[in-house]
Enzyme design. Structure first.
Site, PDB file in Angstrom:
ATOM      1  N   HIS A 204       0.800  -1.236   0.000  1.00 24.60           N
ATOM      2  CA  HIS A 204       0.000   0.000   0.000  1.00 24.60           C
ATOM      3  C   HIS A 204       0.829   1.281   0.000  1.00 24.60           C
ATOM      4  O   HIS A 204       0.266   2.372   0.003  1.00 24.60           O
ATOM      5  CB  HIS A 204      -0.917   0.036   1.227  1.00 24.60           C
ATOM      6  CG  HIS A 204      -0.170   0.327   2.498  1.00 24.60           C
ATOM      7  ND1 HIS A 204       0.551  -0.617   3.174  1.00 24.60           N
ATOM      8  CD2 HIS A 204      -0.022   1.478   3.195  1.00 24.60           C
ATOM      9  CE1 HIS A 204       1.099  -0.079   4.247  1.00 24.60           C
ATOM     10  NE2 HIS A 204       0.780   1.189   4.276  1.00 24.60           N
TER      11      HIS A 204
HETATM   12  C1  UD1 Z   1      -1.834   5.770   5.649  1.00 27.55           C
HETATM   13  C2  UD1 Z   1      -0.502   6.339   6.112  1.00 27.55           C
HETATM   14  C3  UD1 Z   1       0.574   5.276   5.973  1.00 27.55           C
HETATM   15  C4  UD1 Z   1       0.187   4.003   6.678  1.00 27.55           C
HETATM   16  C5  UD1 Z   1      -1.183   3.544   6.211  1.00 27.55           C
HETATM   17  C6  UD1 Z   1      -1.623   2.372   7.026  1.00 27.55           C
HETATM   18  C7  UD1 Z   1      -0.040   8.729   5.794  1.00 27.55           C
HETATM   19  C8  UD1 Z   1       0.664   9.727   4.966  1.00 27.55           C
HETATM   20  N1  UD1 Z   1      -0.092   7.480   5.309  1.00 27.55           N
HETATM   21  O1  UD1 Z   1      -1.693   5.462   4.278  1.00 27.55           O
HETATM   22  O2  UD1 Z   1       1.775   5.759   6.549  1.00 27.55           O
HETATM   23  O3  UD1 Z   1       1.141   3.026   6.405  1.00 27.55           O
HETATM   24  O4  UD1 Z   1      -2.133   4.598   6.386  1.00 27.55           O
HETATM   25  O5  UD1 Z   1      -2.552   1.588   6.346  1.00 27.55           O
HETATM   26  O6  UD1 Z   1      -0.529   9.051   6.843  1.00 27.55           O
HETATM   27  N2  UD1 Z   1      -9.185   4.731   1.981  1.00 27.55           N
HETATM   28  C9  UD1 Z   1     -10.381   4.089   2.108  1.00 27.55           C
HETATM   29  N3  UD1 Z   1     -10.807   3.758   3.375  1.00 27.55           N
HETATM   30  C10 UD1 Z   1     -10.095   4.056   4.476  1.00 27.55           C
HETATM   31  C11 UD1 Z   1      -8.887   4.719   4.334  1.00 27.55           C
HETATM   32  C12 UD1 Z   1      -8.432   5.056   3.072  1.00 27.55           C
HETATM   33  O7  UD1 Z   1     -11.075   3.803   1.144  1.00 27.55           O
HETATM   34  O8  UD1 Z   1     -10.540   3.716   5.585  1.00 27.55           O
HETATM   35  C13 UD1 Z   1      -8.675   5.045   0.618  1.00 27.55           C
HETATM   36  C14 UD1 Z   1      -9.038   6.431   0.139  1.00 27.55           C
HETATM   37  O9  UD1 Z   1      -9.254   6.352  -1.230  1.00 27.55           O
HETATM   38  C15 UD1 Z   1      -7.760   7.217   0.405  1.00 27.55           C
HETATM   39  C16 UD1 Z   1      -6.666   6.183   0.220  1.00 27.55           C
HETATM   40  O10 UD1 Z   1      -7.249   4.968   0.655  1.00 27.55           O
HETATM   41  O11 UD1 Z   1      -7.626   8.301  -0.447  1.00 27.55           O
HETATM   42  C17 UD1 Z   1      -5.414   6.461   1.021  1.00 27.55           C
HETATM   43  O12 UD1 Z   1      -5.701   6.670   2.404  1.00 27.55           O
HETATM   44  P1  UD1 Z   1      -4.724   7.553   3.333  1.00 27.55           P
HETATM   45  O13 UD1 Z   1      -5.151   7.493   4.741  1.00 27.55           O
HETATM   46  O14 UD1 Z   1      -4.512   8.880   2.720  1.00 27.55           O
HETATM   47  O15 UD1 Z   1      -3.345   6.843   3.168  1.00 27.55           O
HETATM   48  P2  UD1 Z   1      -2.960   5.330   3.340  1.00 27.55           P
HETATM   49  O16 UD1 Z   1      -2.421   4.841   2.046  1.00 27.55           O
HETATM   50  O17 UD1 Z   1      -4.056   4.584   3.990  1.00 27.55           O
HETATM   51  N1  UDP Z   2      -3.085  -5.950   8.941  1.00 27.02           N
HETATM   52  C1  UDP Z   2      -4.361  -6.457   9.187  1.00 27.02           C
HETATM   53  N2  UDP Z   2      -5.090  -6.915   8.126  1.00 27.02           N
HETATM   54  C2  UDP Z   2      -4.635  -6.909   6.844  1.00 27.02           C
HETATM   55  C3  UDP Z   2      -3.325  -6.373   6.608  1.00 27.02           C
HETATM   56  C4  UDP Z   2      -2.585  -5.899   7.669  1.00 27.02           C
HETATM   57  O1  UDP Z   2      -4.799  -6.508  10.326  1.00 27.02           O
HETATM   58  O2  UDP Z   2      -5.343  -7.336   5.951  1.00 27.02           O
HETATM   59  C5  UDP Z   2      -2.309  -5.419  10.076  1.00 27.02           C
HETATM   60  C6  UDP Z   2      -0.945  -6.041  10.269  1.00 27.02           C
HETATM   61  O3  UDP Z   2      -1.026  -7.175  11.097  1.00 27.02           O
HETATM   62  C7  UDP Z   2      -0.158  -4.920  10.919  1.00 27.02           C
HETATM   63  C8  UDP Z   2      -0.832  -3.661  10.402  1.00 27.02           C
HETATM   64  O4  UDP Z   2      -2.048  -4.065   9.810  1.00 27.02           O
HETATM   65  O5  UDP Z   2      -0.316  -4.926  12.323  1.00 27.02           O
HETATM   66  C9  UDP Z   2       0.041  -2.967   9.400  1.00 27.02           C
HETATM   67  O6  UDP Z   2      -0.661  -1.893   8.865  1.00 27.02           O
HETATM   68  P1  UDP Z   2      -0.327  -1.259   7.464  1.00 27.02           P
HETATM   69  O7  UDP Z   2       0.441  -2.211   6.656  1.00 27.02           O
HETATM   70  O8  UDP Z   2      -1.610  -0.745   6.927  1.00 27.02           O
HETATM   71  O9  UDP Z   2       0.538   0.015   7.854  1.00 27.02           O
HETATM   72  P2  UDP Z   2       2.088   0.255   8.170  1.00 27.02           P
HETATM   73  O10 UDP Z   2       2.497  -0.676   9.239  1.00 27.02           O
HETATM   74  O11 UDP Z   2       2.846   0.087   6.895  1.00 27.02           O
HETATM   75  O12 UDP Z   2       2.110   1.673   8.593  1.00 27.02           O
END
Ligand code: UD1
Ligand code: UDP
Length: 359
Positions: A204
């Site tokens: 992601h």
């Molecule tokens: C965010 C964090 C990233 C973290 C990740 C965990 C920042 C800059 N990024 O990235 O560091 O690793 O969360 O998963 O803070 N969306 C949904 N539903 C949701 C959330 C997001 O549909 O509940 C979609 C939306 O289209 C959104 C896109 O995902 O625009 C990205 O979401 P965003 O929170 O901006 O960044 P992440 O990629 O989730």
């Molecule tokens: N995770 C989860 N379900 C999934 C994928 C990941 O519960 O389908 C959990 C995973 O065990 C870990 C956390 O999500 O604890 C990691 O989150 P993510 O990869 O979104 O963010 P990052 O750690 O890169 O910030």
């Protein structure tokens, strides 16, 4: 009073040991959820599975540009902090929620505790790296997971007395939930998987999935793995990645794409996988703790401890390297030592915050 600010999936998971410890010790605290993540399977599911209390405040900021999201979080957090006047505000990790929450608190002259301080990829193209550096430099308590994270902070001139090496709360979360996952989750059966006979994938990172070439190259590598090994490749798709795959009209062949799993299901899948391929921070750590080999689809990592102990290799967004890593799996030496602590980070952090409260 402790103010726990969180907003995304990994923050809910990694803050859960701290919340549980506050509950156990009867410490006064509140949860402020920014709403950066809001889809059921990225948010509410974790409160349910981990049996966490509902947030006291929900800002519902939702998605947006970096500046737009950060600004909304800051104004929302400020209102709550002014009302609650906590003694310490805790943030965890490197998201926009973390940086915006810490900045709002520090401008109100409130003490900020950064959980998972001192991680550095040394790659400023990552939005997370900017968030980490800024948050560390405005925090009063830096809860570093390892000595190497502590060293990064010292090199940047942060005062030694602000830093406390606690281990990572992800270890607490794994230890607290693995047994429950084994009892409660039937996910392997449901997906018709045999232990050590499948690969697990997550992807992601903005720099991977928002870039058509990199996303295609990663999918090409994963499809190659499935073809060569004839084993299932289970890929719970993050909403950002789902959106990009649709927008870019990229076809995906032979992979088991699913919705994101809850933590219990995901832990169970991780612990029984042959190998995990990921660009996630938390997943690099969890595989290291669980003793499962990991290939990280990035060119750098802020988790160098995993490379040092041999639980993780960097394969970039490169289909050939992805395949090579999987081919070499039989020669990996497992049985490394977990560098992320004993699973008492949450307790240590709450102890430090409780002492701050009485000052
Ligand atoms: C965010 C964090 C990233 C973290 C990740 C965990 C920042 C800059 N990024 O990235 O560091 O690793 O969360 O998963 O803070 N969306 C949904 N539903 C949701 C959330 C997001 O549909 O509940 C979609 C939306 O289209 C959104 C896109 O995902 O625009 C990205 O979401 P965003 O929170 O901006 O960044 P992440 O990629 O989730
Ligand atoms: N995770 C989860 N379900 C999934 C994928 C990941 O519960 O389908 C959990 C995973 O065990 C870990 C956390 O999500 O604890 C990691 O989150 P993510 O990869 O979104 O963010 P990052 O750690 O890169 O910030």
């Amino acid at each position: 009073m402790i103010g726990v600010v969180l907003g995304t999936r990994p923050e809910i998971i990694k803050m859960s040991p701290i919340i549980r410890e506050c509950e156990r010790r009867g410490i006064d605290y509140f949860i402020l959820h920014t709403g950066q993540h809001y889809s059921y399977e990225m948010d509410r599911l974790f409160f349910e599975e981990l049996e966490l209390p509902d947030p006291d405040y929900s800002l519902d900021v939702g998605s947006g540009t970096h500046a737009g999201q950060t600004a909304k979080i800051m104004t929302g957090v400020e209102d709550v902090l002014v009302k609650e006047a906590p003694d310490v505000v805790l943030v965890q990790g490197d998201t926009n929620t973390v940086m915006a929450g810490a900045l709002a608190a520090s401008k109100l002259h409130m003490r900020v505790g950064h959980v998972e301080a001192g991680l550095r990829s040394f790659n400023r193209w990552m939005p997370e790296e900017i968030n980490r550096v800024l948050t560390d430099h405005i925090s009063d308590y830096l809860f570093a997971p390892t000595e190497s994270a502590r060293d990064n902070l010292l090199h940047e001139g942060i005062a030694e007395q602000k830093i406390c090496v606690t281990g990572n709360t992800v270890v607490d979360a794994v230890y607290q939930n693995l047994g429950i996952a084994q009892k409660k989750s039937n996910v392997l059966k449901e997906l018709d998987l045999e232990p050590r006979e499948y690969f697990l994938v997550t992807a992601h990172r903005q720099e991977n999935v928002d870039n058509r070439t990199r996303l295609k190259e990663i999918l090409k590598g994963l499809e190659g793995v499935q073809r060569e090994f004839s084993l299932p490749v289970v890929f719970p798709v993050h909403p950002r990645t789902e959106k990009r795959i649709k927008e870019l009209g990229i076809g995906v062949d032979g992979l088991n794409l699913t919705k994101p799993f809850g933590f219990l299901e995901f832990l169970q899948l991780e612990s029984q996988a042959k190998l995990v391929l990921t660009d996630s921070g938390g997943v690099q750590e969890e595989t290291c703790v669980l003793g499962v080999p990991c290939a990280t689809m990035r060119y750098d990592t802020e988790r160098p401890e995993t490379l040092d102990v041999g639980s993780n290799v960097l394969v970039g967004a490169d289909s050939k390297k992805i395949l090579e890593a999987v081919r070499s799996i039989e020669s990996w030496k497992c049985g490394w030592k977990n560098p992320y602590g004993d699973g008492i980070a949450g307790k240590m952090i709450v102890m430090v915050c409780a002492a701050a409260r009485s000052r």
